[in-house]
Write a protein that holds these residues in place. Structure first.
Motif, PDB file in Angstrom:
ATOM      1  N   ALA A 153       0.634  -1.522  -0.242  1.00 58.84           N
ATOM      2  CA  ALA A 153      -0.336  -0.188   0.244  1.00 58.84           C
ATOM      3  C   ALA A 153       1.159   1.481  -0.164  1.00 58.84           C
ATOM      4  CB  ALA A 153      -1.041  -0.457   1.098  1.00 58.84           C
ATOM      5  N   LEU A 154       2.065   1.158   0.693  1.00 55.85           N
ATOM      6  CA  LEU A 154       3.137   2.312   0.455  1.00 55.85           C
ATOM      7  C   LEU A 154       3.326   2.465  -1.142  1.00 55.85           C
ATOM      8  CD1 LEU A 154       4.619   4.357   2.212  1.00 55.85           C
ATOM      9  CD2 LEU A 154       6.423   2.991   2.629  1.00 55.85           C
ATOM     10  N   GLN A 155       3.573   1.901  -1.628  1.00 54.51           N
ATOM     11  CA  GLN A 155       4.248   1.950  -2.974  1.00 54.51           C
ATOM     12  C   GLN A 155       3.291   2.339  -3.926  1.00 54.51           C
ATOM     13  OE1 GLN A 155       7.398   1.347  -3.908  1.00 54.51           O
ATOM     14  NE2 GLN A 155       7.312   1.859  -5.844  1.00 54.51           N
ATOM     15  N   VAL A 156       1.904   1.437  -2.877  1.00 55.53           N
ATOM     16  CA  VAL A 156       0.840   2.321  -4.283  1.00 55.53           C
ATOM     17  C   VAL A 156       0.593   3.856  -4.059  1.00 55.53           C
ATOM     18  CG1 VAL A 156      -1.460   2.056  -4.595  1.00 55.53           C
ATOM     19  CG2 VAL A 156      -0.097  -0.570  -4.234  1.00 55.53           C
ATOM     20  N   ASP A 214      -5.484   3.894   3.526  1.00 54.40           N
ATOM     21  CA  ASP A 214      -5.054   5.090   3.259  1.00 54.40           C
ATOM     22  C   ASP A 214      -4.867   5.276   1.570  1.00 54.40           C
ATOM     23  OD1 ASP A 214      -6.147   6.696   4.981  1.00 54.40           O
ATOM     24  OD2 ASP A 214      -3.916   7.141   6.094  1.00 54.40           O
ATOM     25  N   GLY A 215      -3.945   3.874   2.018  1.00 50.85           N
ATOM     26  CA  GLY A 215      -3.380   3.593   0.494  1.00 50.85           C
ATOM     27  C   GLY A 215      -4.654   3.370  -1.214  1.00 50.85           C
ATOM     28  N   ALA A 216      -5.415   2.392  -0.148  1.00 51.49           N
ATOM     29  CA  ALA A 216      -6.490   1.851  -0.703  1.00 51.49           C
ATOM     30  C   ALA A 216      -7.857   3.097  -1.690  1.00 51.49           C
ATOM     31  CB  ALA A 216      -7.702   1.486  -0.572  1.00 51.49           C
ATOM     32  N   GLN A 217      -7.640   4.102  -0.279  1.00 49.90           N
ATOM     33  CA  GLN A 217      -8.290   5.424  -0.816  1.00 49.90           C
ATOM     34  C   GLN A 217      -8.525   5.930  -1.926  1.00 49.90           C
ATOM     35  OE1 GLN A 217     -11.451   5.684   0.351  1.00 49.90           O
ATOM     36  NE2 GLN A 217     -11.577   8.003   0.486  1.00 49.90           N
ATOM     37  N   ALA A 218      -6.904   6.235  -1.796  1.00 51.17           N
ATOM     38  CA  ALA A 218      -5.761   6.717  -2.530  1.00 51.17           C
ATOM     39  C   ALA A 218      -6.194   5.925  -4.064  1.00 51.17           C
ATOM     40  CB  ALA A 218      -4.290   7.075  -2.429  1.00 51.17           C
ATOM     41  N   LEU A 246      -5.808   0.239  -8.835  1.00 49.23           N
ATOM     42  CA  LEU A 246      -6.963  -1.179  -7.043  1.00 49.23           C
ATOM     43  C   LEU A 246      -6.854  -2.378  -6.807  1.00 49.23           C
ATOM     44  CD1 LEU A 246      -9.801   0.951  -9.281  1.00 49.23           C
ATOM     45  CD2 LEU A 246      -9.521   1.133  -6.755  1.00 49.23           C
ATOM     46  N   SER A 247      -6.106  -3.677  -7.642  1.00 51.88           N
ATOM     47  CA  SER A 247      -6.328  -4.335  -7.581  1.00 51.88           C
ATOM     48  C   SER A 247      -4.709  -4.831  -6.326  1.00 51.88           C
ATOM     49  CB  SER A 247      -5.599  -5.273  -9.105  1.00 51.88           C
ATOM     50  OG  SER A 247      -5.480  -6.390  -8.367  1.00 51.88           O
ATOM     51  N   ARG A 248      -3.193  -4.088  -6.554  1.00 46.80           N
ATOM     52  CA  ARG A 248      -3.345  -4.623  -5.196  1.00 46.80           C
ATOM     53  C   ARG A 248      -3.595  -4.050  -4.104  1.00 46.80           C
ATOM     54  NH1 ARG A 248       1.846  -0.350  -8.873  1.00 46.80           N
ATOM     55  NH2 ARG A 248       3.106  -0.874  -6.543  1.00 46.80           N
ATOM     56  N   CYS A 249      -3.984  -2.873  -4.011  1.00 49.88           N
ATOM     57  CA  CYS A 249      -5.105  -2.486  -2.818  1.00 49.88           C
ATOM     58  C   CYS A 249      -5.883  -3.291  -2.711  1.00 49.88           C
ATOM     59  CB  CYS A 249      -5.260  -1.383  -2.809  1.00 49.88           C
ATOM     60  SG  CYS A 249      -3.503  -0.145  -2.769  1.00 49.88           S
ATOM     61  N   SER A 250      -6.351  -3.835  -2.813  1.00 50.66           N
ATOM     62  CA  SER A 250      -7.794  -4.645  -2.656  1.00 50.66           C
ATOM     63  C   SER A 250      -7.766  -6.632  -1.847  1.00 50.66           C
ATOM     64  CB  SER A 250      -8.844  -5.074  -3.811  1.00 50.66           C
ATOM     65  OG  SER A 250      -7.974  -5.688  -5.120  1.00 50.66           O
ATOM     66  N   GLU A 251      -6.244  -6.625  -3.096  1.00 51.53           N
ATOM     67  CA  GLU A 251      -5.695  -8.028  -2.435  1.00 51.53           C
ATOM     68  C   GLU A 251      -7.567  -9.442  -2.707  1.00 51.53           C
ATOM     69  OE1 GLU A 251      -3.939  -7.831   1.378  1.00 51.53           O
ATOM     70  OE2 GLU A 251      -2.505  -6.523   0.495  1.00 51.53           O
ATOM     71  N   GLY A 252      -7.929  -8.703  -3.739  1.00 51.73           N
ATOM     72  CA  GLY A 252      -9.166  -9.099  -3.900  1.00 51.73           C
ATOM     73  C   GLY A 252     -10.631  -9.279  -3.503  1.00 51.73           C
ATOM     74  N   LYS A 253     -10.813  -7.973  -2.225  1.00 47.43           N
ATOM     75  CA  LYS A 253     -11.040  -7.590  -1.473  1.00 47.43           C
ATOM     76  C   LYS A 253     -12.074  -6.018  -2.088  1.00 47.43           C
ATOM     77  CE  LYS A 253      -9.487  -9.502   2.960  1.00 47.43           C
ATOM     78  NZ  LYS A 253      -9.294  -8.651   4.142  1.00 47.43           N
TER      79      LYS A 253
END
Length: 265
Positions: free
Chosen positions: A5-8, A124-128, A164-171
């Motif tokens: 998430a930090l990298q995203v 926060d990463g997912a929101q971004a 989105l794919s990297r932050c969601s992890e399938g969720k």
């Protein structure tokens, strides 16, 4: 905060800075007058004197010698400048074919960049990532075929999907409420939401039956009262006729008695 998430968040921040520079330069080079970076820096310095509150907490412009050194904060401050107190307003966004869409896109890019820059936890990463995806949609509406070509926007869409794919992890990801006020507005909207149509129809049907029953009762009462009134009237009329008959009989008897006393009979 997880490394992913930090990298995203870092990549989103970088992408937003790149888009912001592209937008500012595109607008700047289409305005009347000089189009150089030095002319832009002079404009910013002049606006800082005219509107110190708006240009407060600006990045240091010392040593800026290329467009690549500009970030989203500086670019969007110029693009979104209301210029109400400017001696020579530029109205960069107002000179476009779709000013409202352009302003919306700039605000969306700035919002996504700020979220990514201040990311502290995985959420926060997912929101971004969500905000960046929305920002690209706004960018397409405001600048497709002008500041950005279709293939460039397609590349940004692919990047947004990757984030989105990297932050969601399938969720599935959900946009969180931006403020407690928005949450209260959402609750208020839920309270005022129309009821189920079936319930509404059932309520109306029940109300209709109750209304019909009430009207029937009212009609019955009126009819009963009318019947009673007629009966009373008929009874009164009968009593009057009996009394009249008695009076007439008494009168006839009186006349007969008088005739007898007078020797007429």
């Amino acid at each position: 905060m997880p490394e992913q998430a930090l990298q995203v968040a870092f990549e989103i921040k970088t992408a937003c800075d790149e888009i912001s520079r592209r937008l500012l330069r595109w607008h700047w080079e289409r305005k009347p007058g000089a189009h150089s970076l030095d002319a832009l820096l002079e404009h910013i310095a002049a606006r800082k004197q005219e509107s110190p509150d708006y240009y407060d907490r600006m990045p240091d412009l010392t040593g800026k010698t290329s467009w690549q050194q500009l970030d989203t904060t500086l670019c969007m401050r110029v693009l979104l400048d209301p210029e109400t107190d400017a001696a020579r307003p530029l109205d960069l966004l107002g000179n476009t074919a779709h000013p409202f869409a352009a302003r919306h896109a700039c605000n969306a890019i700035r919002t996504a960049r700020n979220e990514a820059a201040h990311a502290a936890v995985a959420a926060d990463g997912a929101q971004a990532a969500l905000l960046f995806n929305e920002a690209i949609e706004a960018l397409e509406e405001g600048y497709a075929g002008t500041a950005f070509k279709e293939n460039e926007l397609a590349q940004y869409y692919r990047e947004a999907e990757d984030y989105l794919s990297r932050c969601s992890e399938g969720k599935p990801l959900k946009v969180r409420q931006s403020s407690p006020q928005n949450a209260q507005q959402g609750k208020a909207a839920a309270r005022t939401k129309p009821r189920n149509p079936q319930t509404v129809r059932s309520t109306k049907s029940t109300a209709g039956r109750q209304s019909t029953s009430a009207r029937s009762r009212s009609t019955g009462i009126k009819q009963s009262r009318s019947t009673a009134a007629r009966s009373k009237k008929q009874q009164t009329g009968g009593e009057s006729r009996v009394a009249l008959g008695i009076i007439l009989a008494a009168l006839v008897l009186g006349l007969i008695a008088r005739a007898i006393s007078m020797g007429l009979v």
